[in-house]
Design an enzyme around this catalytic site. Structure first.
Site, PDB file in Angstrom:
ATOM      1  N   LYS A   1       0.843  -1.205   0.000  1.00  0.00           N
ATOM      2  CA  LYS A   1       0.000   0.000   0.000  1.00  0.00           C
ATOM      3  C   LYS A   1       0.879   1.256   0.000  1.00  0.00           C
ATOM      4  O   LYS A   1       2.099   1.165   0.233  1.00  0.00           O
ATOM      5  CB  LYS A   1      -0.913  -0.014   1.230  1.00  0.00           C
TER       6      LYS A   1
ATOM      7  N   TYR B   1      15.564  29.764   7.608  1.00  0.00           N
ATOM      8  CA  TYR B   1      14.358  30.486   7.999  1.00  0.00           C
ATOM      9  C   TYR B   1      14.257  30.643   9.521  1.00  0.00           C
ATOM     10  O   TYR B   1      14.469  29.673  10.261  1.00  0.00           O
ATOM     11  CB  TYR B   1      13.112  29.751   7.512  1.00  0.00           C
TER      12      TYR B   1
HETATM   13  C1  PLP Z   1      -0.402  -1.883   6.780  1.00  0.00           C
HETATM   14  C2  PLP Z   1      -0.962  -3.163   7.238  1.00  0.00           C
HETATM   15  C3  PLP Z   1      -0.133  -4.293   7.369  1.00  0.00           C
HETATM   16  C4  PLP Z   1       1.371  -4.229   7.234  1.00  0.00           C
HETATM   17  O1  PLP Z   1       1.897  -3.655   8.393  1.00  0.00           O
HETATM   18  P1  PLP Z   1       3.473  -3.488   8.638  1.00  0.00           P
HETATM   19  O2  PLP Z   1       3.599  -2.962   9.998  1.00  0.00           O
HETATM   20  O3  PLP Z   1       3.932  -2.515   7.609  1.00  0.00           O
HETATM   21  O4  PLP Z   1       4.058  -4.830   8.423  1.00  0.00           O
HETATM   22  C5  PLP Z   1      -0.735  -5.504   7.680  1.00  0.00           C
HETATM   23  N1  PLP Z   1      -2.070  -5.592   7.876  1.00  0.00           N
HETATM   24  C6  PLP Z   1      -2.887  -4.527   7.789  1.00  0.00           C
HETATM   25  C7  PLP Z   1      -4.339  -4.694   8.045  1.00  0.00           C
HETATM   26  C8  PLP Z   1      -2.356  -3.281   7.493  1.00  0.00           C
HETATM   27  O5  PLP Z   1      -3.168  -2.209   7.422  1.00  0.00           O
END
Ligand code: PLP
Length: 359
Positions: free
Chosen positions: A34, A255
């Site tokens: 994702k 800044y």
């Molecule tokens: C993002 C996510 C993962 C992966 O999590 P990590 O900590 O990056 O391994 C697994 N399951 C669900 C439901 C998630 O939203």
């Protein structure tokens, strides 16, 4: 061309997947890609992993569609399921697996007119309290979906851990026990572990694991200690010095003049800023590698540039290599200096940083 780029090692990616698989030999893996594969470029990462994983996971439908459009053929689990009724048909047609976390999604699936059934994962809430059914809701969902002609018989029962990055968490122990007890009522395959579960909670290893962050070579929980698990950072965010100047004691940088030289200082400028995803909240002292030497960021992060105190770096000059994070400087450590976690820095890398892929 600006020298700032993200260099992604597909070899490290492959090694991390193997590390995840070795930690949990009985489990199959859904590689979580994702958020543009946590900033690494979803289609390239998917292409590299595709021969060695059984499925991918993304957060929502648009991310799944983009993978199909990039030619990815493996099943894609949509972790939040459908956001709208009319997405069920497309999910079934494109072999997406749909997480189902509420009654509305069950209704949509039951009512859809599908040419072929869809694969469904049922999400049970054991304490994250974000998405998922309670015990009764799970029971109803399993029964309704098992009866539906629109659903493949290969359903999976799933939960998500809230505190697994703490290896001593009593809550995690409770969640795993609660889920295992619930799952005993159904003869369905189950899925519990994210990266933290895989790394720290062998009891969470199940039919399907869902590694994300660890695939990119970093340890959840903020630790920069990744060696023990055999993880290798996949991304090196790199650049070069574009300016070097000498400041007298008392002169300020950037800044708001946040940082002021307490001694005669050499200040170098690197062309990366918050518009690239380098965190604006990075405090003075955030480490940056200049010619391989840890040097402190000084002054407020700008949109396009940062400034580094390189007084201690011998022979420093324009064009010298800079690493913002990578195998010699953990993204978790940089994140900690900005009050956040490595996940946010990786996922927050913006489209104006080109990514190059190395074998
Ligand atoms: C993002 C996510 C993962 C992966 O999590 P990590 O900590 O990056 O391994 C697994 N399951 C669900 C439901 C998630 O939203």
């Amino acid at each position: 061309m600006r020298p700032t780029k993200a260099i992604v090692s597909l070899g490290a990616l492959g090694a991390n997947l193997k590390a995840a698989a070795n930690l949990s030999a009985v489990s199959r893996n859904v590689a979580v890609i994702k958020a543009n594969a946590y900033g690494h470029g979803a289609s390239a990462i998917a292409r590299a992993l595709e021969p060695d994983v059984d499925a991918f996971a993304v957060a929502f439908m648009e991310e799944a569609v983009a993978l199909r459009e990039a030619g990815i053929l493996r099943p894609v689990l949509v972790l939040e399921g459908c956001a709208q009724r009319d997405e069920v048909e497309e999910a079934a047609a494109r072999n997406f697996w749909l997480m189902v976390h509420d009654r509305r999604q069950v209704d949509w699936i039951q009512a859809a007119r599908l040419k072929k059934p869809v694969t469904v994962w049922i999400k049970t809430d054991t304490g994250m309290h974000r998405l998922g059914f309670d015990r009764n809701g799970t029971d109803q969902a399993v029964r309704s979906l098992a009866e539906s002609e629109n659903v493949r018989s290969s359903m999976v029962l799933c939960t998500h851990l809230s505190c697994a990055d703490n290896p001593d968490s009593a809550e995690t122990r409770r969640q795993i026990t609660e889920f295992r007890t619930l799952a005993r009522a159904y003869s369905l395959p189950v899925s519990i572990a994210n990266s933290a579960g895989i790394l720290f909670w062998p009891d969470s290893h199940a039919d399907w694991n869902r590694p994300g962050y660890m695939l990119y070579g970093n340890a959840p929980g903020g630790s920069s200690e990744i060696g023990a698990a055999g993880l290798q950072p996949v991304m090196r965010l790199s650049s070069e010095l574009v300016a070097v100047r000498h400041l007298a004691s008392g002169e300020a940088v950037g800044y708001g003049q946040r940082w002021r030289a307490a001694r005669p200082s050499v200040i170098a400028t690197v062309p990366i800023g918050y518009a690239d995803g380098y965190p604006r909240h990075a405090s003075d002292g955030t480490p940056v590698l200049v010619r391989g030497q840890r040097s402190p960021l000084v002054g407020t992060v700008s949109m396009d540039m940062i400034t580094i105190d390189v007084t201690e770096v011998d022979g420093v000059e324009v064009g010298d290599p800079v690493e913002l994070w990578g195998s010699s400087l953990s993204v978790n450590e940089v994140a900690a200096c900005a009050g956040t976690i490595g996940y946010e820095l990786l996922a927050g890398l913006t489209g104006r940083v080109p990514i190059t892929y190395h074998p």
